[in-house]
Motif scaffolding. Structure first.
Motif, PDB file in Angstrom:
ATOM      1  N   GLU A 126       9.168   0.047  11.239  1.00  0.00           N
ATOM      2  CA  GLU A 126      10.149  -0.099  10.155  1.00  0.00           C
ATOM      3  C   GLU A 126       9.606   0.625   8.911  1.00  0.00           C
ATOM      4  OE1 GLU A 126      13.393  -1.485   9.606  1.00  0.00           O
ATOM      5  OE2 GLU A 126      12.871  -0.233   7.880  1.00  0.00           O
ATOM      6  N   PRO A 127      10.274   1.730   8.530  1.00  0.00           N
ATOM      7  CA  PRO A 127       9.774   2.474   7.375  1.00  0.00           C
ATOM      8  C   PRO A 127      10.122   1.830   6.032  1.00  0.00           C
ATOM      9  CG  PRO A 127      11.676   3.591   8.336  1.00  0.00           C
ATOM     10  CD  PRO A 127      11.376   2.413   9.216  1.00  0.00           C
ATOM     11  N   ASP A 128      11.176   1.001   5.973  1.00  0.00           N
ATOM     12  CA  ASP A 128      11.573   0.397   4.695  1.00  0.00           C
ATOM     13  C   ASP A 128      11.538  -1.126   4.801  1.00  0.00           C
ATOM     14  OD1 ASP A 128      12.592  -0.426   2.305  1.00  0.00           O
ATOM     15  OD2 ASP A 128      14.411   0.801   2.390  1.00  0.00           O
ATOM     16  N   LYS A 129      10.347  -1.661   4.599  1.00  0.00           N
ATOM     17  CA  LYS A 129      10.193  -3.114   4.780  1.00  0.00           C
ATOM     18  C   LYS A 129      10.819  -3.894   3.633  1.00  0.00           C
ATOM     19  CE  LYS A 129       6.060  -2.902   7.601  1.00  0.00           C
ATOM     20  NZ  LYS A 129       4.751  -3.531   7.756  1.00  0.00           N
ATOM     21  N   PHE A 130      10.930  -3.289   2.444  1.00  0.00           N
ATOM     22  CA  PHE A 130      11.614  -3.983   1.346  1.00  0.00           C
ATOM     23  C   PHE A 130      13.047  -4.303   1.765  1.00  0.00           C
ATOM     24  CE2 PHE A 130       8.146  -2.222  -1.170  1.00  0.00           C
ATOM     25  CZ  PHE A 130       7.895  -3.250  -2.062  1.00  0.00           C
ATOM     26  N   ALA A 131      13.767  -3.289   2.265  1.00  0.00           N
ATOM     27  CA  ALA A 131      15.157  -3.508   2.676  1.00  0.00           C
ATOM     28  C   ALA A 131      15.211  -4.479   3.853  1.00  0.00           C
ATOM     29  CB  ALA A 131      15.795  -2.167   3.047  1.00  0.00           C
ATOM     30  N   ALA A 132      14.296  -4.322   4.809  1.00  0.00           N
ATOM     31  CA  ALA A 132      14.327  -5.162   6.014  1.00  0.00           C
ATOM     32  C   ALA A 132      14.149  -6.643   5.676  1.00  0.00           C
ATOM     33  CB  ALA A 132      13.239  -4.706   6.989  1.00  0.00           C
ATOM     34  N   ALA A 133      13.360  -6.942   4.641  1.00  0.00           N
ATOM     35  CA  ALA A 133      13.083  -8.346   4.313  1.00  0.00           C
ATOM     36  C   ALA A 133      13.894  -8.831   3.112  1.00  0.00           C
ATOM     37  CB  ALA A 133      11.594  -8.523   4.022  1.00  0.00           C
ATOM     38  N   GLY A 134      14.694  -7.937   2.508  1.00  0.00           N
ATOM     39  CA  GLY A 134      15.469  -8.336   1.327  1.00  0.00           C
ATOM     40  C   GLY A 134      14.581  -8.575   0.115  1.00  0.00           C
ATOM     41  N   LEU A 135      13.561  -7.735  -0.061  1.00  0.00           N
ATOM     42  CA  LEU A 135      12.651  -7.850  -1.204  1.00  0.00           C
ATOM     43  C   LEU A 135      12.847  -6.651  -2.135  1.00  0.00           C
ATOM     44  CD1 LEU A 135       9.498  -9.058   0.787  1.00  0.00           C
ATOM     45  CD2 LEU A 135      10.937 -10.451  -0.717  1.00  0.00           C
ATOM     46  N   THR A 136      12.399  -6.806  -3.392  1.00  0.00           N
ATOM     47  CA  THR A 136      12.692  -5.808  -4.424  1.00  0.00           C
ATOM     48  C   THR A 136      11.405  -5.154  -4.929  1.00  0.00           C
ATOM     49  OG1 THR A 136      14.396  -7.368  -5.127  1.00  0.00           O
ATOM     50  CG2 THR A 136      13.961  -5.491  -6.597  1.00  0.00           C
ATOM     51  N   PRO A 137      11.311  -3.805  -4.838  1.00  0.00           N
ATOM     52  CA  PRO A 137      10.106  -3.149  -5.375  1.00  0.00           C
ATOM     53  C   PRO A 137      10.185  -3.001  -6.899  1.00  0.00           C
ATOM     54  CG  PRO A 137      11.564  -1.530  -4.336  1.00  0.00           C
ATOM     55  CD  PRO A 137      12.235  -2.871  -4.181  1.00  0.00           C
ATOM     56  N   VAL A 138       9.049  -3.199  -7.561  1.00  0.00           N
ATOM     57  CA  VAL A 138       8.936  -2.866  -8.996  1.00  0.00           C
ATOM     58  C   VAL A 138       7.672  -2.041  -9.167  1.00  0.00           C
ATOM     59  CG1 VAL A 138      10.193  -4.634 -10.308  1.00  0.00           C
ATOM     60  CG2 VAL A 138       7.976  -5.189  -9.356  1.00  0.00           C
ATOM     61  N   PRO A 139       7.719  -1.028 -10.047  1.00  0.00           N
ATOM     62  CA  PRO A 139       6.526  -0.185 -10.212  1.00  0.00           C
ATOM     63  C   PRO A 139       5.347  -1.004 -10.732  1.00  0.00           C
ATOM     64  CG  PRO A 139       8.445   0.803 -11.298  1.00  0.00           C
ATOM     65  CD  PRO A 139       8.842  -0.574 -10.879  1.00  0.00           C
ATOM     66  N   SER A 140       4.143  -0.656 -10.269  1.00  0.00           N
ATOM     67  CA  SER A 140       2.930  -1.294 -10.779  1.00  0.00           C
ATOM     68  C   SER A 140       2.578  -0.686 -12.131  1.00  0.00           C
ATOM     69  CB  SER A 140       1.783  -1.085  -9.789  1.00  0.00           C
ATOM     70  OG  SER A 140       2.026  -1.858  -8.622  1.00  0.00           O
ATOM     71  N   ALA A 141       1.740  -1.426 -12.898  1.00  0.00           N
ATOM     72  CA  ALA A 141       1.353  -0.936 -14.221  1.00  0.00           C
ATOM     73  C   ALA A 141       0.227   0.086 -14.131  1.00  0.00           C
ATOM     74  CB  ALA A 141       0.921  -2.116 -15.096  1.00  0.00           C
ATOM     75  N   THR A 142      -0.682  -0.073 -13.122  1.00  0.00           N
ATOM     76  CA  THR A 142      -1.897   0.749 -13.132  1.00  0.00           C
ATOM     77  C   THR A 142      -2.121   1.548 -11.852  1.00  0.00           C
ATOM     78  OG1 THR A 142      -3.182  -1.101 -12.245  1.00  0.00           O
ATOM     79  CG2 THR A 142      -3.074  -0.899 -14.649  1.00  0.00           C
ATOM     80  N   ILE A 143      -1.413   1.229 -10.779  1.00  0.00           N
ATOM     81  CA  ILE A 143      -1.682   1.904  -9.496  1.00  0.00           C
ATOM     82  C   ILE A 143      -0.368   2.355  -8.863  1.00  0.00           C
ATOM     83  CG2 ILE A 143      -3.859   0.680  -9.070  1.00  0.00           C
ATOM     84  CD1 ILE A 143      -2.333  -1.194  -7.180  1.00  0.00           C
ATOM     85  N   SER A 144      -0.479   3.126  -7.776  1.00  0.00           N
ATOM     86  CA  SER A 144       0.715   3.742  -7.184  1.00  0.00           C
ATOM     87  C   SER A 144       1.571   2.811  -6.319  1.00  0.00           C
ATOM     88  CB  SER A 144       0.313   4.965  -6.355  1.00  0.00           C
ATOM     89  OG  SER A 144      -0.336   5.897  -7.181  1.00  0.00           O
ATOM     90  N   PRO A 145       0.999   1.941  -5.467  1.00  0.00           N
ATOM     91  CA  PRO A 145       1.889   1.100  -4.649  1.00  0.00           C
ATOM     92  C   PRO A 145       2.720   0.171  -5.539  1.00  0.00           C
ATOM     93  CG  PRO A 145      -0.392   0.949  -3.871  1.00  0.00           C
ATOM     94  CD  PRO A 145      -0.426   1.680  -5.178  1.00  0.00           C
ATOM     95  N   ALA A 146       3.976  -0.069  -5.134  1.00  0.00           N
ATOM     96  CA  ALA A 146       4.863  -0.945  -5.913  1.00  0.00           C
ATOM     97  C   ALA A 146       4.482  -2.405  -5.707  1.00  0.00           C
ATOM     98  CB  ALA A 146       6.308  -0.713  -5.484  1.00  0.00           C
ATOM     99  N   THR A 170       0.862  -1.193   0.000  1.00  0.00           N
ATOM    100  CA  THR A 170       0.000   0.000   0.000  1.00  0.00           C
ATOM    101  C   THR A 170       0.891   1.233   0.000  1.00  0.00           C
ATOM    102  OG1 THR A 170      -0.071  -0.085   2.429  1.00  0.00           O
ATOM    103  CG2 THR A 170      -1.926  -1.098   1.253  1.00  0.00           C
ATOM    104  N   LEU A 171       0.282   2.376  -0.331  1.00  0.00           N
ATOM    105  CA  LEU A 171       1.064   3.606  -0.479  1.00  0.00           C
ATOM    106  C   LEU A 171       1.136   4.390   0.829  1.00  0.00           C
ATOM    107  CD1 LEU A 171       2.483   4.980  -2.961  1.00  0.00           C
ATOM    108  CD2 LEU A 171       0.518   6.556  -2.966  1.00  0.00           C
ATOM    109  N   ASN A 172       2.361   4.652   1.304  1.00  0.00           N
ATOM    110  CA  ASN A 172       2.546   5.518   2.475  1.00  0.00           C
ATOM    111  C   ASN A 172       2.315   6.983   2.083  1.00  0.00           C
ATOM    112  OD1 ASN A 172       3.336   3.462   4.314  1.00  0.00           O
ATOM    113  ND2 ASN A 172       5.367   3.420   3.375  1.00  0.00           N
ATOM    114  N   GLU A 173       2.152   7.833   3.104  1.00  0.00           N
ATOM    115  CA  GLU A 173       1.870   9.238   2.834  1.00  0.00           C
ATOM    116  C   GLU A 173       3.022   9.933   2.118  1.00  0.00           C
ATOM    117  OE1 GLU A 173       2.147   7.509   5.654  1.00  0.00           O
ATOM    118  OE2 GLU A 173       1.762   8.850   7.345  1.00  0.00           O
ATOM    119  N   ASP A 174       4.263   9.403   2.254  1.00  0.00           N
ATOM    120  CA  ASP A 174       5.414  10.038   1.599  1.00  0.00           C
ATOM    121  C   ASP A 174       5.698   9.440   0.217  1.00  0.00           C
ATOM    122  OD1 ASP A 174       6.419   7.548   2.159  1.00  0.00           O
ATOM    123  OD2 ASP A 174       8.082   8.232   3.406  1.00  0.00           O
ATOM    124  N   GLY A 175       4.797   8.603  -0.292  1.00  0.00           N
ATOM    125  CA  GLY A 175       4.957   8.054  -1.637  1.00  0.00           C
ATOM    126  C   GLY A 175       5.742   6.744  -1.685  1.00  0.00           C
TER     127      GLY A 175
END
Ligand SMILES: Cc1cc2nc3c(=O)[nH]c(=O)nc-3n(C[C@H](O)[C@H](O)[C@H](O)COP(=O)(O)O)c2cc1C
Length: 210
Positions: free
Chosen positions: A112-132, A33-38
């Motif tokens: 934890e503000p950066d859960k991708f880094a904390a869990a070793g996961l990789t964000p990729v942009p979505s095709a139609t919505i804002s959350p990665a 989901t999208l945080n308030e800071d994008g």
């Protein structure tokens, strides 16, 4: 833990029990989901079901997930396979909510503000919505949130109705065309707070296409 199949005891009388939880074996999903800071938050959930392309989720209040959904009604249902259970468990004690609500802090949650880094996961942009989306998850379902209901009898959680808008899959789980190959897809199952994969297939319904 070794799992041993119990003797088939269908004919012995059931006993009445009072378990604390009723997680009787649901697939784990990682909802972004999208945080308030994008930036994008990740929340492990197991409360979900699908009817056609409509997916319904159960989200507790007090977490970041429902807060984000109420601000920006979009989410990605990233579905991990069984091999990702350690990454899921790294996310388990983390919340994107700051400050951490007391009741969550008491059960061992930390911010934890950066859960991708904390869990070793990789964000990729979505095709139609804002959350990665989460690259490592073999299924990623971009959804618009259509309705949020707070049950009068249990106001501590929300029933979140969503509609799939764009669906992504790793080619390695596909059988060709638009069919996921069930023999290649091994969802992560949350079984009374333990993680399981699937055992071998037992059979299939008459409508199975692969
Ligand atoms: C495997 C697993 C399944 C979970 N299932 C749910 C669920 O269905 N609904 C829910 O509200 N919380 C569930 N939780 C707890 C949330 O992950 C937790 O509330 C967390 O705070 C969510 O992160 P957030 O606060 O950043 O949204 C689950 C946790 C784990 C590890």
């Amino acid at each position: 833990m070794n799992y041993a199949a119990p003797e088939n005891n269908a004919l012995s009388p059931s006993i009445q029990i009072e378990p604390k939880i009723l997680y009787f074996g649901m697939p784990v999903i990682l909802v972004t989901t999208l945080n308030e800071d994008g930036t994008t938050n990740i929340s492990p959930l197991s409360s979900s079901w699908a009817l056609g392309h409509n997916l319904v989720l159960g989200m507790g209040f007090g977490g970041k997930c429902i807060e984000n959904v109420q601000r920006t009604p979009q989410l990605v249902i990233n579905v991990p396979d069984a091999s990702l259970w350690r990454q899921v468990e790294k996310l388990a004690p983390l919340t994107g909510k700051h400050p951490v609500p007391d009741y969550k802090a008491q059960s061992g949650f930390r911010y934890e503000p950066d859960k991708f880094a904390a869990a070793g996961l990789t964000p990729v942009p979505s095709a139609t919505i804002s959350p990665a989306r989460i690259a490592e998850c073999p299924l990623q379902i971009e959804c618009e949130v259509r309705n949020v209901t707070i049950p009068e009898y249990a106001p501590f959680f929300a029933i979140v109705e969503t509609q799939a808008i764009s669906i992504h899959a790793h080619p390695g789980i596909m059988a060709g065309g638009n069919h996921v190959d069930p023999s290649k897809w091994n969802p992560l199952i949350y079984n009374f707070r333990h993680y399981f994969g699937l055992s071998s297939a037992l059979g299939h319904t008459y409508r199975a296409e692969v």
